[in-house]
Design a protein around this motif. Structure first.
Motif, PDB file in Angstrom:
ATOM      1  N   PRO A 169      44.153  20.075  57.911  1.00  0.00           N
ATOM      2  CA  PRO A 169      44.077  21.537  57.784  1.00  0.00           C
ATOM      3  C   PRO A 169      44.869  22.208  58.893  1.00  0.00           C
ATOM      4  N   VAL A 170      45.648  23.216  58.541  1.00  0.00           N
ATOM      5  CA  VAL A 170      46.466  23.914  59.530  1.00  0.00           C
ATOM      6  C   VAL A 170      46.108  25.402  59.642  1.00  0.00           C
ATOM      7  N   TRP A 171      45.379  25.918  58.662  1.00  0.00           N
ATOM      8  CA  TRP A 171      45.040  27.349  58.697  1.00  0.00           C
ATOM      9  C   TRP A 171      43.878  27.607  57.757  1.00  0.00           C
ATOM     10  N   SER A 172      42.961  28.457  58.187  1.00  0.00           N
ATOM     11  CA  SER A 172      41.837  28.860  57.349  1.00  0.00           C
ATOM     12  C   SER A 172      41.385  30.239  57.796  1.00  0.00           C
ATOM     13  N   SER A 173      41.186  31.118  56.828  1.00  0.00           N
ATOM     14  CA  SER A 173      40.746  32.463  57.167  1.00  0.00           C
ATOM     15  C   SER A 173      40.050  33.078  55.961  1.00  0.00           C
ATOM     16  N   SER A 174      39.193  34.047  56.222  1.00  0.00           N
ATOM     17  CA  SER A 174      38.478  34.715  55.138  1.00  0.00           C
ATOM     18  C   SER A 174      38.337  36.197  55.474  1.00  0.00           C
ATOM     19  N   ALA A 175      38.128  36.976  54.449  1.00  0.00           N
ATOM     20  CA  ALA A 175      37.904  38.412  54.597  1.00  0.00           C
ATOM     21  C   ALA A 175      37.062  38.871  53.420  1.00  0.00           C
ATOM     22  N   GLU A 176      36.478  40.042  53.546  1.00  0.00           N
ATOM     23  CA  GLU A 176      35.607  40.533  52.482  1.00  0.00           C
ATOM     24  C   GLU A 176      35.949  41.963  52.118  1.00  0.00           C
ATOM     25  N   THR A 177      35.528  42.320  50.914  1.00  0.00           N
ATOM     26  CA  THR A 177      35.735  43.670  50.422  1.00  0.00           C
ATOM     27  C   THR A 177      34.528  44.063  49.580  1.00  0.00           C
ATOM     28  N   SER A 178      34.345  45.338  49.413  1.00  0.00           N
ATOM     29  CA  SER A 178      33.192  45.826  48.672  1.00  0.00           C
ATOM     30  C   SER A 178      33.312  45.487  47.191  1.00  0.00           C
ATOM     31  N   HIS A 179      32.193  45.099  46.590  1.00  0.00           N
ATOM     32  CA  HIS A 179      32.171  44.746  45.168  1.00  0.00           C
ATOM     33  C   HIS A 179      31.657  45.939  44.368  1.00  0.00           C
ATOM     34  N   LYS A 180      32.527  46.887  44.136  1.00  0.00           N
ATOM     35  CA  LYS A 180      32.171  48.054  43.341  1.00  0.00           C
ATOM     36  C   LYS A 180      33.446  48.747  42.900  1.00  0.00           C
ATOM     37  N   GLY A 181      33.283  49.655  41.959  1.00  0.00           N
ATOM     38  CA  GLY A 181      34.433  50.376  41.443  1.00  0.00           C
ATOM     39  C   GLY A 181      34.871  49.835  40.098  1.00  0.00           C
ATOM     40  N   THR A 182      35.934  50.427  39.571  1.00  0.00           N
ATOM     41  CA  THR A 182      36.468  50.017  38.283  1.00  0.00           C
ATOM     42  C   THR A 182      37.219  48.689  38.422  1.00  0.00           C
ATOM     43  N   GLN A 183      37.647  48.147  37.293  1.00  0.00           N
ATOM     44  CA  GLN A 183      38.376  46.885  37.320  1.00  0.00           C
ATOM     45  C   GLN A 183      39.685  47.022  38.088  1.00  0.00           C
TER      46      GLN A 183
END
Length: 204
Positions: A169-183
């Protein structure tokens, strides 16, 4: 007389210091190295070399699999967001049968977060009226902060990269966003989360 006796004591002390030392240091010769030592490289004796991220130019999906889709995100949509983020960092998808430099995987999942919001309202007060109808006297007023806790579902995007040659493994990252709104809004949020996860690549 006392000075002579003192001088005699010092001379005797020096003579005693020059006597033989009963403790003698000895050493045994080191045993010969085993024959295989000449061909053995001890990696733990040397620091790991600095990884050269500039040599990574091409990539392909790990095991040839696109990111898994979900009920609210299509697999191709996630793959496109990751591919665009890699392209902005000079990483091009493999177009021929040559081995790629990087193997990439991406994953989306729903997680629940506990949020707290503090509202500085809700006034309380106490007072005492004076001796006339105008209410002369004293009073005490303030506010009580109200803390509200609620649950929120978020979309977590994780991107992992592996060296295609070594599998490390050379790179790993995560991020989040809100689960709402239109498609359409969700598609924009996923692209934003992928870009956020890739924002620190390559590391300086």
């Amino acid at each position: 007389m006392k000075s002579r006796s003192g001088l005699l004591a010092i001379c005797l002390g020096l003579a005693a210091c020059q006597g033989s030392n009963p403790y003698v240091a000895t050493s045994n010769p080191l045993p010969p190295a085993p024959p295989q030592a000449a061909n053995t490289f001890d990696r733990s004796a040397y620091p790991a070399p600095t990884r050269d991220y500039g040599r990574y130019r091409s990539w392909t999906w790990l095991n040839g699999h696109l990111p898994p889709g979900t009920a609210w995100a299509d697999s191709a949509q996630v793959a496109e967001a990751v591919s665009n983020a890699l392209d902005q960092r000079g990483l091009r998808p493999l177009q021929d049968n040559r081995p790629a430099d990087l193997l990439v995987s991406a994953d989306l999942r729903l997680e629940t977060r506990l949020r707290q919001v503090q509202d500085d309202y809700g006034y309380y007060g106490a007072g005492y009226g004076g001796y006339n109808h105008y209410g002369n006297g004293y009073g005490m007023y303030g506010s009580v902060p109200i803390v509200r806790t609620y649950q929120e579902q978020v979309v977590v995007v994780q991107v992992d990269m592996f060296d295609a040659g070594t599998g490390q493994p050379v790179w790993s990252s995560s991020a989040e966003t809100s689960h709402k709104g239109t498609q359409s809004e969700q598609a924009d949020a996923i692209r934003e989360a992928v870009e956020k996860a890739m924002s620190a690549y390559p590391p300086s």
